[in-house]
Write a protein that holds these residues in place. Structure first.
Motif, PDB file in Angstrom:
ATOM      1  N   THR A   1       0.859  -1.186   0.000  1.00  0.00           N
ATOM      2  CA  THR A   1       0.000   0.000   0.000  1.00  0.00           C
ATOM      3  C   THR A   1       0.894   1.234   0.000  1.00  0.00           C
ATOM      4  O   THR A   1       1.910   1.265   0.698  1.00  0.00           O
ATOM      5  N   PRO A   2       0.543   2.238  -0.762  1.00  0.00           N
ATOM      6  CA  PRO A   2       1.383   3.443  -0.793  1.00  0.00           C
ATOM      7  C   PRO A   2       1.353   4.178   0.547  1.00  0.00           C
ATOM      8  O   PRO A   2       0.341   4.180   1.250  1.00  0.00           O
ATOM      9  N   VAL A   3       2.468   4.774   0.891  1.00  0.00           N
ATOM     10  CA  VAL A   3       2.564   5.531   2.134  1.00  0.00           C
ATOM     11  C   VAL A   3       1.784   6.830   2.022  1.00  0.00           C
ATOM     12  O   VAL A   3       1.108   7.242   2.951  1.00  0.00           O
ATOM     13  N   TRP A   4       1.867   7.457   0.860  1.00  0.00           N
ATOM     14  CA  TRP A   4       1.199   8.729   0.636  1.00  0.00           C
ATOM     15  C   TRP A   4      -0.022   8.526  -0.248  1.00  0.00           C
ATOM     16  O   TRP A   4       0.003   7.725  -1.155  1.00  0.00           O
TER      17      TRP A   4
ATOM     18  N   LEU B   1      -2.041   9.613  -3.211  1.00  0.00           N
ATOM     19  CA  LEU B   1      -1.751  10.374  -4.415  1.00  0.00           C
ATOM     20  C   LEU B   1      -2.913  11.309  -4.734  1.00  0.00           C
ATOM     21  O   LEU B   1      -4.074  10.921  -4.655  1.00  0.00           O
ATOM     22  N   ARG B   2      -2.573  12.542  -5.108  1.00  0.00           N
ATOM     23  CA  ARG B   2      -3.608  13.522  -5.446  1.00  0.00           C
ATOM     24  C   ARG B   2      -3.978  13.399  -6.910  1.00  0.00           C
ATOM     25  O   ARG B   2      -3.160  13.065  -7.754  1.00  0.00           O
ATOM     26  N   LYS B   3      -5.217  13.706  -7.195  1.00  0.00           N
ATOM     27  CA  LYS B   3      -5.692  13.739  -8.577  1.00  0.00           C
ATOM     28  C   LYS B   3      -5.452  15.111  -9.203  1.00  0.00           C
ATOM     29  O   LYS B   3      -5.313  15.238 -10.405  1.00  0.00           O
TER      30      LYS B   3
END
Length: 99
Positions: A74-77, A79-81
């Motif tokens: 799972t990504p730590v951050w 992600l923004r769209k």
């Protein structure tokens, strides 16, 4: 092959290095398993020298497994769209204090 054979050998050498072993043991509590990198190197050499279909398939399967394994984390951050609405405003900066 997906990569040059030297890349597999370099990955194997890095995997068995003292620094990587220490880091892996500190992080995960186990010594890293480096045999797959060596197998991939041998399969790559087999493919380049003899054009072995079995070696090619083994190498492709290993690469597919490696890519699939990366998808399990799972990504730590998050992600923004798109950028935040106030991205163009100046940052809050503190004024230096006079001495």
């Amino acid at each position: 092959p997906p990569r040059a054979c030297d890349n597999y050998w370099e990955e194997f050498k890095h995997c068995v290095s003292w620094g990587n072993g220490f880091h892996h043991y500190y992080t995960y509590g186990t010594v890293p398993s480096c045999q797959q990198w060596k197998n991939d190197y041998n399969d790559c050499r087999e493919w380049e020298e003899r054009r072995s279909a079995e070696a090619k398939e083994a190498l492709l399967k290993s690469e597919r497994d490696r890519v699939a394994e990366q998808g399990n984390f799972t990504p730590v951050w998050e992600l923004r769209k798109e950028p935040p609405g106030d991205w163009h405003l100046p940052l809050n900066q503190e004024k230096p204090q006079d001495s």
